[in-house]
Every structure is written in C-alpha cells, then in structure tokens.
Scaffold this motif. Structure first.
Motif: not given
Ligand SMILES: NC(=O)C1=CN([C@@H]2O[C@H](COP(=O)(O)OP(=O)(O)OC[C@H]3O[C@@H](n4cnc5c(N)ncnc54)[C@H](O)[C@@H]3O)[C@@H](O)[C@H]2O)[C@@H](O)CC1
Ligand SMILES: Nc1ncnc2c1ncn2[C@@H]1O[C@H](COP(=O)(O)OP(=O)(O)O)[C@@H](O)[C@H]1O
Ligand SMILES: [K+]
Length: 512
Positions: A284, A303, A305-306, A313-316, A341, A345
């Motif tokens: 990512h 992936q 990033d925005e 940010f990294c989703d799942d 995060s 998480r």
C-alpha cells in the motif's frame, strides 16, 4: 554459542579439567598446539615471530606456543614481561620447558628501562600473550610501556585469547590507554562481549574463535543473557516448504512503505519480502511507488493511497498475517495516524522500521500498545530517539535489553554486530554482514526479509534471528564476488536465493 564472562570462563576451565580428567598443563598444551597451528597456517616460515609473555596463564600459553613454533623450525624469540614476581604454576612449567635455543635468546623485561630499550623489527609477527582474561585493573608500568612499543611497531600482531589490556566483560566508552591493538585475536572457545562493541574496533578488528575443547556441558550450565549467532544455529531454524502447500499456506503480507521521493525503499523491502518466502504481498503506497512497483516487481499486488505524497489510510487489515510499516513513509501527521491505527487494530505480526520508529519516538505512549513480539529495527540514531542517549555501547546494550523487556518487543539494534534483544532480556549478536551494507537501502532490505519470514510463518523471534543473519550472510556472499565498495542492495536481494540455498544445505530437513 554463548558469550561468558571472565569469571565464568574460569569456572568452565576448572570443570573441563575435572570432567575430562585432563591436567591444567595438558589443557594449556592443547590450547598452545591449536594456536601454533593457526599461526603456522596464516604466516610463511620465513616471518620471524616474537612472543611477548606475561606471568599468568596467558603467558603460559605464549611460552608453550613459542616452544611449539620453534619445533616447527620457525624463527622465534621470547620476551618475558615480569609484571609480577612469580609465574603462575603452569606458566612456570612452560618456562622450564623452553628449549635451550629459546632460553639463549630470551629477553626479560624487569623495569621501565628494559621496556624502553625494546626494539621490534619491521616485518615480524608479534604474538601477544601478556594478559588474558585474568586482567583485574587497567594496565600501567612496564606492561603499558611494552604495549605502546608493540602498538607503534610496524609488525603484525596476533593476540592470544584477549588483546592484553582489554577488560572483556564491559566497555569503557573510550579506547583504554594501554591495550594491544591486534590484527587478529585468537579467542579461546568463545567470543568475548567487548569484541562486539564498535568502540573496540581498533583493538579487535578481527577475531576468530578457536575450539579448545572446553566441556560442552559446563558451557551449557553457565547462565548468560548473551549469545553469538552461528551458521548452524540459524540453518537449524529454517523450515522447508511443504509439497502439498499453496500460496495461502505462506500467508499474506502487507507492506506500508514509500512516500514522495522514497519509492525505492518500498521497492527494496517488497522484493526482499517476496524473496524470503511470503505467499502473497500487497504494497500500500503512493501512486508513484505503485507505478514503480508494477514495473519492477509484477509479483507484488498494490493499493494506491488517496494521497499523492504520503500514505494516510488503509482499510481492512484482517486478511494479513504480517505487516511491515516504515521504509520511506516520512512523518506526515496522517501517516502517524495510520501507524496508530495499525497498532490499535492489528493483532498479527508486526515489524516497524525507519520513519515508523521515528513516529514512535515522537509518540512514546503508543509503545505500550504494540502487539506482543512486535519487531523494531532501529539503527543507533533511531534507537537514541526512542530511548535517549547512552554514554557507552555497553550502556546502550543494557538500555536496549530493558526496552525490549519493558515493551515485550523484539528490538533489533542494527550495527556491525547487530544486537537482537528479546523480551526475556537475552541478546543474540549477529555474526554476518560487512561494510558493503553501509549504504542507503540496507535497512529496507532487512525489513523486507523479516516481513517475508513472519508472513511465511516463522514466529517473531525466529524471523528476527534468521532474517538478520541471512541479510548479512547474503552481503558476505556478494563480498566474495565483488568489492564491498560496489555492492548495491539490489545485488544483495538477487543473492538471497543462493544464501537460502546454502543455509538449507546444512539443515537435515532439506536433505531428506
Ligand atoms: N579459558 C580457558 O579455559 C583457558 C585459559 N587459558 C589461558 O589463561 C588465561 C587466563 O590466565 P590467568 O587467569 O592466569 O590470567 P592472565 O594470564 O590474564 O594474567 C593474570 C596475572 O596478571 C596479573 N594482572 C592482572 N591485571 C594486571 C594488570 N593490569 N597489570 C599487571 N598485572 C596484572 C594478575 O595479578 C595475575 O598475576 C586466558 O586468557 C588464556 O590465555 C589457557 O591456558 C587454558 C584454558
Ligand atoms: N559495517 C557493517 N557491517 C555489517 N553490517 C552493516 C554494516 N553497516 C551497515 N550494516 C547493516 O546494514 C543495515 C543498515 O540499516 P539502516 O541504517 O537502517 O539503512 P537504511 O536506513 O539506509 O536502509 C543494518 O542491518 C546494518 O546492520
Ligand atoms: K593476550
């Protein structure tokens, strides 16, 4: 192999004598024979040898070595430095065993005046057998004068067991005033802790452990937090791939790496990860990094990033077995929040490097929440940011041990002999690697290798040990083929398959 203190070595020495039913003088003879053989194999017979002997058992080793070398028709001279009144019992026996030819040319240094008059000729090999593990205070007086003479002479110096003058169990923080600067140290049986500290690099540029057959059980019985990684120990940790496996068997890695201008860090870590066994890898990163990766490493999934310049940010995270965070990520506040995060998480295996560590240093409260056995890979400066400055390398080592214990993490403190500090307070010193690695990108490669091993299924301690060893071992393979000056980290990555293959060849599970 363990690293023991001077006191413990004395105990093992005594237990060996007791359990092997060998007299101390015969053990000394064994030591001398092994050292004399090593010296003969290193230097041609026309190189004159001068053996400086002290009054203790190190001197006894020297006297026996001198006799054995002269039996091999080597040109030998003995210089006895009388820093105490009497020889130790075994040194006295070996003094009495000196052949007449050596006795005839013997020089005894009794005073400062004698020491000042010593002249060491050019192109001689000095054997330093004045003081060993029995040193109990800094050297002064005639020993000091002799040591200065040796250090200023244009000759090759081999120290027996310990460079005379060096305290082996701790570091002084600066070079001791009076200490022999050896070219090679023949360390009896085990390495000594002081040889692994950078501040002693002038005193111990190289050491070799010579196996003198000390009692293995006695060595095992001595408790020590310090170990030195050897090839066979690491090879034994390797696990073969299962014939009936599939990519899912070897886990899915997530690499959070790269930002504007540092895409290379992500590419290096990603390639090293895939060459270290991971089943799947997703990187990512920023668009620029993802573009570079698609071109360089089609095996990696990506992936984007925005954000264009850094990752935010990294989703799942649930499908990943291991996450690597840090190479080239920068320290933008959004990237800092991403690390927070991940720590909150993710409960899988985590390795944090580079700017990930710098972010932790700016947010020290997060350290308390690291998943158990998280691997941190700071270089000395990054460690200083995390844990504060240290006066000596010995202090730094103790700080690193305390850090690993306090945060239940594995701290890989990178250096020439990288210290792998475990949560239980033990430390394994890595034995591989060379100055060809002293270049940007080497740390990213290490992170990638360890991430690959974690994903592949190695428990974190094994991944840390194996990854650090293989990283250096591969660089050593490169250094056999090319100059350290020119090694690129991409060369190291390309040699990873050979390094794995070589280590696997000494593991019985790969041979059956
Ligand atoms: N570890 C082992 O199993 C073996 C060790 N052997 C040798 O024995 C050595 C240790 O022998 P020792 O315990 O006799 O110790 P050393 O030979 O290192 O010297 C001890 C002597 O030096 C004096 N001394 C210590 N510090 C001094 C200083 N700063 N200035 C002046 N004098 C000082 C002591 O009072 C003592 O008389 C090892 O390093 C090794 O070379 C081998 O002979 C046999 C096997
Ligand atoms: N002289 C050396 N001998 C052995 N290993 C070295 C030497 N110099 C550097 N290394 C190794 O190279 C790596 C450098 O890591 P690091 O400083 O984080 O590099 P970067 O941040 O540029 O990727 C570490 O694993 C370190 O142990
Ligand atoms: K010595």
């Amino acid at each position: 192999m363990k690293i023991l203190s001077a006191t413990q070595l004395k105990i093992v020495d005594a237990l060996t004598i007791e359990r092997q039913h060998i007299s101390s003088i015969d053990l000394m003879e064994r030591v001398a024979k092994i050292c004399a053989e090593r010296i003969c194999s290193q230097y041609t017979a026309d190189l004159p040898v001068v053996v400086f002997c002290g009054m203790g058992n190190n001197g006894g080793d020297g006297l026996a070595i001198a006799r054995l070398l002269s039996e091999q028709n080597r040109m030998v001279q003995v210089i006895v430095v009388r820093h105490t009144e009497h020889f130790s019992a075994d040194a006295q026996v070996n003094f009495d065993r000196l052949p007449k030819s050596l006795q005839a040319t013997l020089i005894t240094v009794r005073s400062e005046n004698d020491a000042g008059q010593l002249h060491i000729k050019e192109n001689t090999c000095v054997i330093d057998a004045m003081l060993g593990t029995g040193i109990n205070k800094p050297v002064t007086g005639i020993l000091e004068t002799v040591i200065h003479k040796i250090n200023s002479a244009p000759c090759t110096v081999i120290s027996i067991d310990v460079p005379s003058g060096l305290m082996i169990d701790h570091s002084s923080g600066e070079l001791p005033d009076a200490c022999v600067q050896a070219d090679l140290v023949l360390s009896l049986q085990l390495p000594k802790l002081a040889y692994l500290f950078p501040e002693n690099k002038r005193i111990v540029p190289h050491f070799e452990c010579v196996d003198i057959g000390l009692d293995q059980q006695a060595l095992l019985e001595q408790p020590s937090p310090y170990y030195f990684a050897e090839r066979q120990d690491i090879a034994a940790l390797l696990v073969p791939r299962n014939k009936f496996s599939h990519k899912g068997t070897y886990g899915h890695a997530l690499l959070l790496a790269g930002s504007s201008g540092t895409s290379g860090a992500a590419v290096i870590a990603a390639e090293a990860c895939l060459r270290s066994g991971a089943g799947l890898l997703t990187v990512h990163s920023t668009k620029q990094t993802v573009d570079a990766l698609s071109y360089r490493l089609p095996e990696a999934m990506t992936q984007t990033d925005e954000h264009d310049s850094f990752i935010t940010f990294c989703d799942d995270l649930s499908s990943y077995r291991a996450i690597g965070f840090g190479p080239g990520v920068g320290r933008a506040s959004e990237t800092q929040q991403l690390l927070k995060s991940v720590i909150q998480r993710f409960q899988g295996r985590l390795i944090i490097d580079a700017d990930g560590l710098n972010i932790l240093a700016e947010n020290k409260t997060w350290l308390e929440f690291l998943p158990k056995d998280t691997i941190l890979t700071p270089h000395p400066k990054e460690f200083e940011r995390l844990a504060g400055p240290s006066d000596t390398h010995f202090d730094r080592l103790q700080k690193a041990r305390a850090f690993a214990t306090r945060y239940a993490c594995i701290l890989i403190l990178k250096d020439t002999y990288t210290h792998i500090c475990m949560p239980d307070g033990s430390v394994v010193f890595n034995s591989t690697g060379n100055a060809g690695l002293a270049k940007g990108g080497s740390g990213d490669c290490l992170t990638g290798i360890i991430l690959g091993l974690l994903t592949r299924g190695y428990p974190p301690p094994q991944a840390a040990l194996t990854g650090t060893f293989i990283h250096g071992y591969t660089a050593d393979l490169c250094a056999e083929m090319m100059s350290q000056e020119s090694i690129l980290i991409t060369d190291v990555i390309r040699q990873l398959p050979c390094a794995f293959k070589q280590l696997e060849s000494t593991n019985k599970f790969f041979r059956s």
